[in-house]
Design a protein around this motif. Structure first.
Motif, mmCIF file in Angstrom:
data_model
loop_
_atom_site.group_PDB
_atom_site.id
_atom_site.type_symbol
_atom_site.label_atom_id
_atom_site.label_comp_id
_atom_site.label_asym_id
_atom_site.label_seq_id
_atom_site.Cartn_x
_atom_site.Cartn_y
_atom_site.Cartn_z
ATOM 1 N N GLN A 265 0.803 -1.217 0.000
ATOM 2 C CA GLN A 265 0.000 0.000 0.000
ATOM 3 C C GLN A 265 0.836 1.267 0.000
ATOM 4 O O GLN A 265 0.329 2.339 -0.260
ATOM 5 C CB GLN A 265 -0.921 0.011 1.222
ATOM 6 C CG GLN A 265 -2.065 -0.939 1.074
ATOM 7 C CD GLN A 265 -2.132 -1.915 2.233
ATOM 8 O OE1 GLN A 265 -1.318 -1.862 3.146
ATOM 9 N NE2 GLN A 265 -3.068 -2.823 2.181
ATOM 10 N N TRP B 109 -2.432 12.290 -9.332
ATOM 11 C CA TRP B 109 -1.260 11.977 -8.528
ATOM 12 C C TRP B 109 -1.521 10.885 -7.489
ATOM 13 O O TRP B 109 -0.769 10.752 -6.533
ATOM 14 C CB TRP B 109 -0.682 13.220 -7.844
ATOM 15 C CG TRP B 109 -0.166 14.222 -8.821
ATOM 16 C CD1 TRP B 109 -0.719 15.425 -9.126
ATOM 17 C CD2 TRP B 109 1.005 14.104 -9.646
ATOM 18 N NE1 TRP B 109 0.033 16.066 -10.069
ATOM 19 C CE2 TRP B 109 1.104 15.272 -10.419
ATOM 20 C CE3 TRP B 109 1.970 13.111 -9.810
ATOM 21 C CZ2 TRP B 109 2.114 15.492 -11.318
ATOM 22 C CZ3 TRP B 109 2.983 13.338 -10.723
ATOM 23 C CH2 TRP B 109 3.047 14.514 -11.468
ATOM 24 N N ASN B 110 -2.590 10.096 -7.674
ATOM 25 C CA ASN B 110 -2.839 8.979 -6.762
ATOM 26 C C ASN B 110 -1.686 7.978 -6.836
ATOM 27 O O ASN B 110 -1.313 7.381 -5.839
ATOM 28 C CB ASN B 110 -4.162 8.298 -7.122
ATOM 29 C CG ASN B 110 -4.523 7.216 -6.141
ATOM 30 O OD1 ASN B 110 -4.351 7.378 -4.940
ATOM 31 N ND2 ASN B 110 -5.015 6.110 -6.640
ATOM 32 N N HIS B 111 -1.143 7.793 -8.018
ATOM 33 C CA HIS B 111 0.048 6.973 -8.237
ATOM 34 C C HIS B 111 0.976 7.770 -9.133
ATOM 35 O O HIS B 111 0.534 8.578 -9.931
ATOM 36 C CB HIS B 111 -0.298 5.647 -8.927
ATOM 37 C CG HIS B 111 -1.164 4.764 -8.097
ATOM 38 N ND1 HIS B 111 -0.702 4.092 -6.993
ATOM 39 C CD2 HIS B 111 -2.471 4.462 -8.210
ATOM 40 C CE1 HIS B 111 -1.691 3.409 -6.466
ATOM 41 N NE2 HIS B 111 -2.787 3.609 -7.174
ATOM 42 N N GLY B 112 2.253 7.519 -9.004
ATOM 43 C CA GLY B 112 3.203 8.214 -9.861
ATOM 44 C C GLY B 112 4.615 8.102 -9.325
ATOM 45 O O GLY B 112 4.901 7.318 -8.426
ATOM 46 N N ASP B 113 5.476 8.907 -9.915
ATOM 47 C CA ASP B 113 6.857 8.952 -9.451
ATOM 48 C C ASP B 113 7.448 10.314 -9.758
ATOM 49 O O ASP B 113 6.955 11.038 -10.630
ATOM 50 C CB ASP B 113 7.703 7.833 -10.071
ATOM 51 C CG ASP B 113 7.756 7.896 -11.580
ATOM 52 O OD1 ASP B 113 8.421 8.807 -12.121
ATOM 53 O OD2 ASP B 113 7.144 7.038 -12.235
ATOM 54 N N GLN C 229 8.463 6.920 -5.460
ATOM 55 C CA GLN C 229 7.417 6.234 -6.222
ATOM 56 C C GLN C 229 6.279 5.916 -5.270
ATOM 57 O O GLN C 229 6.527 5.508 -4.146
ATOM 58 C CB GLN C 229 7.947 4.962 -6.863
ATOM 59 C CG GLN C 229 8.999 5.238 -7.903
ATOM 60 C CD GLN C 229 9.120 4.138 -8.923
ATOM 61 O OE1 GLN C 229 8.451 3.128 -8.873
ATOM 62 N NE2 GLN C 229 9.997 4.349 -9.896
ATOM 63 N N TRP C 230 5.060 6.107 -5.749
ATOM 64 C CA TRP C 230 3.891 5.814 -4.906
ATOM 65 C C TRP C 230 2.777 5.230 -5.725
ATOM 66 O O TRP C 230 2.777 5.260 -6.901
ATOM 67 C CB TRP C 230 3.425 7.061 -4.167
ATOM 68 C CG TRP C 230 3.040 8.154 -5.103
ATOM 69 C CD1 TRP C 230 1.778 8.424 -5.570
ATOM 70 C CD2 TRP C 230 3.907 9.132 -5.717
ATOM 71 N NE1 TRP C 230 1.819 9.492 -6.432
ATOM 72 C CE2 TRP C 230 3.102 9.939 -6.544
ATOM 73 C CE3 TRP C 230 5.266 9.374 -5.666
ATOM 74 C CZ2 TRP C 230 3.623 10.991 -7.303
ATOM 75 C CZ3 TRP C 230 5.767 10.414 -6.419
ATOM 76 C CH2 TRP C 230 4.958 11.217 -7.214
ATOM 77 N N ASP D 186 2.581 11.546 -13.508
ATOM 78 C CA ASP D 186 1.294 11.274 -12.881
ATOM 79 C C ASP D 186 0.758 9.974 -13.461
ATOM 80 O O ASP D 186 0.484 9.886 -14.652
ATOM 81 C CB ASP D 186 0.324 12.425 -13.157
ATOM 82 C CG ASP D 186 -1.032 12.218 -12.522
ATOM 83 O OD1 ASP D 186 -1.237 11.216 -11.808
ATOM 84 O OD2 ASP D 186 -1.908 13.076 -12.744
ATOM 85 N N LYS D 187 0.613 8.952 -12.622
ATOM 86 C CA LYS D 187 0.093 7.660 -13.072
ATOM 87 C C LYS D 187 -1.247 7.359 -12.409
ATOM 88 O O LYS D 187 -1.663 6.215 -12.318
ATOM 89 C CB LYS D 187 1.115 6.555 -12.782
ATOM 90 C CG LYS D 187 2.411 6.770 -13.563
ATOM 91 C CD LYS D 187 3.437 5.718 -13.248
ATOM 92 C CE LYS D 187 4.726 6.016 -14.034
ATOM 93 N NZ LYS D 187 5.805 5.113 -13.666
ATOM 94 N N GLY D 188 -1.892 8.428 -11.934
ATOM 95 C CA GLY D 188 -3.203 8.287 -11.315
ATOM 96 C C GLY D 188 -4.283 8.133 -12.373
ATOM 97 O O GLY D 188 -4.038 8.227 -13.575
ATOM 98 N N GLY E 45 4.424 3.655 -0.916
ATOM 99 C CA GLY E 45 5.381 3.888 -1.972
ATOM 100 C C GLY E 45 6.789 3.581 -1.525
ATOM 101 O O GLY E 45 7.037 3.143 -0.409
#
Length: 192
Positions: free
Chosen positions: A86, A168-172, A191-192, A160-162, A88
């Motif tokens: 859960q 920005w929920n996921h990204g690096d 990374q998150w 931004d991999k949200g 990063g």
């Protein structure tokens, strides 16, 4: 008598297996419900090259980090967390260099930085207009999460991999933070 010995042996085996089950079960329950789901943070500088090479092989953006800890670097600190399901991951190294070298590094990274900030942390930066997440000050000498205002945080890139509605929920993101007055540079990847 043979039958009573077999019964005793069977009882000993059953009690042993039961005890093993209780001990093993409690271990797994403790792990499952442990309040400490935080991954361990590696601070051993002797592991720097190994961690960097491992991250490069996993396509992390750490090529801007030095290949090895510079021989003339002082006050070297690293912080690495491989992350969890859960959470990063992050990798940071902070080194003190000569003022001349810091000046060159600042000029080099300023020309390629996509975003620049003064002090603060990832939450501060991401909440600015057109802001992007950066990092916390994991290699600080104190438990402070923010960079002091003397640090220039230079974001080399942020992805931004949200999903739509969850920016920005996921990204690096990765870059450097440089304090010219203290003659320090912090290389970071998040990374998150």
């Amino acid at each position: 008598m043979k039958r009573s010995h077999l019964v005793k042996i069977a009882m000993i085996v059953l009690f042993s297996l039961g005890s093993l089950g209780v001990v093993g079960g409690s271990f797994f329950l403790r792990k499952a419900f442990s309040s400490s789901s935080e991954p361990e943070i590696v601070t051993d500088t002797s592991r720097y090259t190994q961690i960097r090479n491992q991250l490069i092989s996993n396509n992390y953006q750490v090529k801007h980090f030095p290949n090895t800890i510079p021989a003339d670097a002082k006050d070297v600190r690293i912080a690495y967390s491989p992350g969890s399901l859960q959470g990063g991951s992050f990798f940071q190294i902070r080194v003190k260099e000569s003022p001349e070298k810091i000046k060159k590094l600042l000029a080099q990274y300023k020309t390629v930085a996509k975003h620049e900030y003064r002090g603060g942390n990832t939450n501060d930066h991401a909440n600015l207009p057109n802001g992007v997440p950066t990092t916390f000050f994991y290699t600080s000498d104190v438990s402070e999460e923010s960079f002091p205002p003397s640090y220039e945080i230079l974001v080399l890139d942020a992805q931004d991999k949200g999903s739509p509605g969850f920016k920005w929920n996921h990204g690096d993101s990765y870059g450097v933070a440089i304090d010219s007055l203290a003659s320090e540079i912090v290389y970071w990847n998040e990374q998150w």
